[in-house]
Design a protein around this motif. Sequence first.
Motif, short mmCIF file in Angstrom:
data_model
loop_
_atom_site.label_atom_id
_atom_site.label_comp_id
_atom_site.label_asym_id
_atom_site.label_seq_id
_atom_site.Cartn_x
_atom_site.Cartn_y
_atom_site.Cartn_z
N THR A 21 0.87 -1.24 -0.07
CA THR A 21 0.04 0.05 -0.04
C THR A 21 0.89 1.09 0.16
O THR A 21 0.36 2.09 -0.58
CB THR A 21 -1.14 -0.04 1.21
OG1 THR A 21 -1.66 -1.21 1.19
CG2 THR A 21 -1.86 1.17 1.14
N ALA A 22 1.98 1.10 0.89
CA ALA A 22 2.77 2.45 0.91
C ALA A 22 3.45 2.84 -0.61
O ALA A 22 3.78 3.80 -0.98
CB ALA A 22 3.80 2.42 1.88
N ASN A 23 3.64 1.65 -1.15
CA ASN A 23 4.60 1.90 -2.50
C ASN A 23 3.38 2.34 -3.60
O ASN A 23 3.72 3.02 -4.40
CB ASN A 23 5.09 0.32 -2.97
CG ASN A 23 6.20 -0.01 -2.24
OD1 ASN A 23 7.11 1.01 -2.18
ND2 ASN A 23 6.55 -1.24 -2.19
N LEU A 24 2.22 1.91 -3.49
CA LEU A 24 1.22 2.21 -4.35
C LEU A 24 0.88 3.72 -4.16
O LEU A 24 0.88 4.56 -5.08
CB LEU A 24 -0.05 1.49 -4.20
CG LEU A 24 -0.23 -0.04 -4.92
CD1 LEU A 24 -1.30 -0.92 -4.57
CD2 LEU A 24 0.11 0.10 -6.23
N PHE A 25 0.87 4.13 -2.67
CA PHE A 25 0.54 5.38 -2.62
C PHE A 25 1.68 6.48 -2.84
O PHE A 25 1.45 7.41 -3.38
CB PHE A 25 0.54 5.84 -0.97
CG PHE A 25 0.13 6.78 -0.52
CD1 PHE A 25 -1.18 7.54 -0.60
CD2 PHE A 25 1.01 7.71 0.06
CE1 PHE A 25 -1.67 8.63 -0.43
CE2 PHE A 25 0.51 9.10 0.59
CZ PHE A 25 -0.86 9.75 0.48
N PHE A 26 2.92 6.03 -2.65
CA PHE A 26 4.23 6.74 -3.23
C PHE A 26 4.02 6.93 -4.66
O PHE A 26 4.08 7.98 -5.46
CB PHE A 26 5.43 6.05 -2.96
CG PHE A 26 6.70 6.52 -3.49
CD1 PHE A 26 7.32 7.81 -2.82
CD2 PHE A 26 7.30 6.09 -4.90
CE1 PHE A 26 8.15 8.69 -3.73
CE2 PHE A 26 8.07 6.73 -5.53
CZ PHE A 26 8.63 7.97 -4.79
N ASN A 27 3.68 5.97 -5.51
CA ASN A 27 3.50 5.77 -6.83
C ASN A 27 2.46 7.03 -7.30
O ASN A 27 2.66 7.64 -8.32
CB ASN A 27 3.15 4.73 -7.61
CG ASN A 27 4.54 3.57 -7.79
OD1 ASN A 27 5.63 4.27 -7.88
ND2 ASN A 27 4.29 2.31 -7.37
N LEU A 28 1.35 7.01 -6.90
CA LEU A 28 0.24 7.79 -7.01
C LEU A 28 0.75 9.39 -6.62
O LEU A 28 0.66 10.28 -7.63
CB LEU A 28 -0.88 7.65 -6.13
CG LEU A 28 -1.86 8.73 -6.02
CD1 LEU A 28 -2.57 8.76 -7.54
CD2 LEU A 28 -2.84 8.42 -4.94
N ILE A 29 1.59 9.62 -5.83
CA ILE A 29 1.93 11.17 -5.31
C ILE A 29 3.19 11.14 -6.47
O ILE A 29 3.35 12.57 -7.18
CB ILE A 29 2.42 10.92 -3.96
CG1 ILE A 29 1.33 10.94 -2.98
CG2 ILE A 29 3.18 12.36 -3.71
CD1 ILE A 29 0.13 11.68 -3.24
N ALA A 30 3.98 10.22 -6.60
CA ALA A 30 4.93 10.86 -7.78
C ALA A 30 4.41 11.08 -9.17
O ALA A 30 4.95 11.82 -9.82
CB ALA A 30 6.06 9.56 -7.82
N LYS A 31 3.32 10.43 -9.48
CA LYS A 31 2.80 10.74 -10.60
C LYS A 31 2.03 12.04 -10.87
O LYS A 31 1.94 12.58 -11.74
CB LYS A 31 1.63 9.50 -11.13
CG LYS A 31 2.41 7.97 -11.60
CD LYS A 31 1.37 7.17 -11.86
CE LYS A 31 2.14 5.69 -12.40
NZ LYS A 31 1.30 4.95 -12.84
N ARG A 32 1.49 12.43 -9.72
CA ARG A 32 0.92 13.58 -9.48
C ARG A 32 1.74 14.88 -9.46
O ARG A 32 1.58 15.99 -9.60
CB ARG A 32 -0.21 13.65 -8.45
CG ARG A 32 -1.36 12.73 -8.55
CD ARG A 32 -2.26 12.66 -7.39
NE ARG A 32 -2.83 14.06 -6.99
CZ ARG A 32 -3.76 14.59 -7.67
NH1 ARG A 32 -4.33 13.83 -8.55
NH2 ARG A 32 -4.26 15.81 -7.36
#
Length: 93
Positions: A21-32
């Motif tokens: 979940t932390a990795n998915l959240f990081f990827n979301l923020i990185a894409k935004r």
Amino acid sequence: MCRYKLLIVDELGYEKMDADTANLFFNLIAKRYEKSSTIFTTNLTFSKWPEVFGAPVLTNALLDRLLHHSSVLNINGPSYRLKDQLQFIVDAD
């Protein structure tokens, strides 16, 4: 969630994230990052964020992106919800 102009993450840190979940959240923020606005609310100081994400390196990378173009508003004072509840108790007496 990447297509929205504004994303609001309320009560970050209320629940700890597992590694996936932390990795998915990081990827979301990185894409935004540098494309869209994101608002976070939390009761945690930044020094407590590694406890939420479980990985200091990931947390540092996340904070690096979040704080780069941000305004941090630190609000101190009594809880708005608690204030209303206390007023209800006083009025009941």
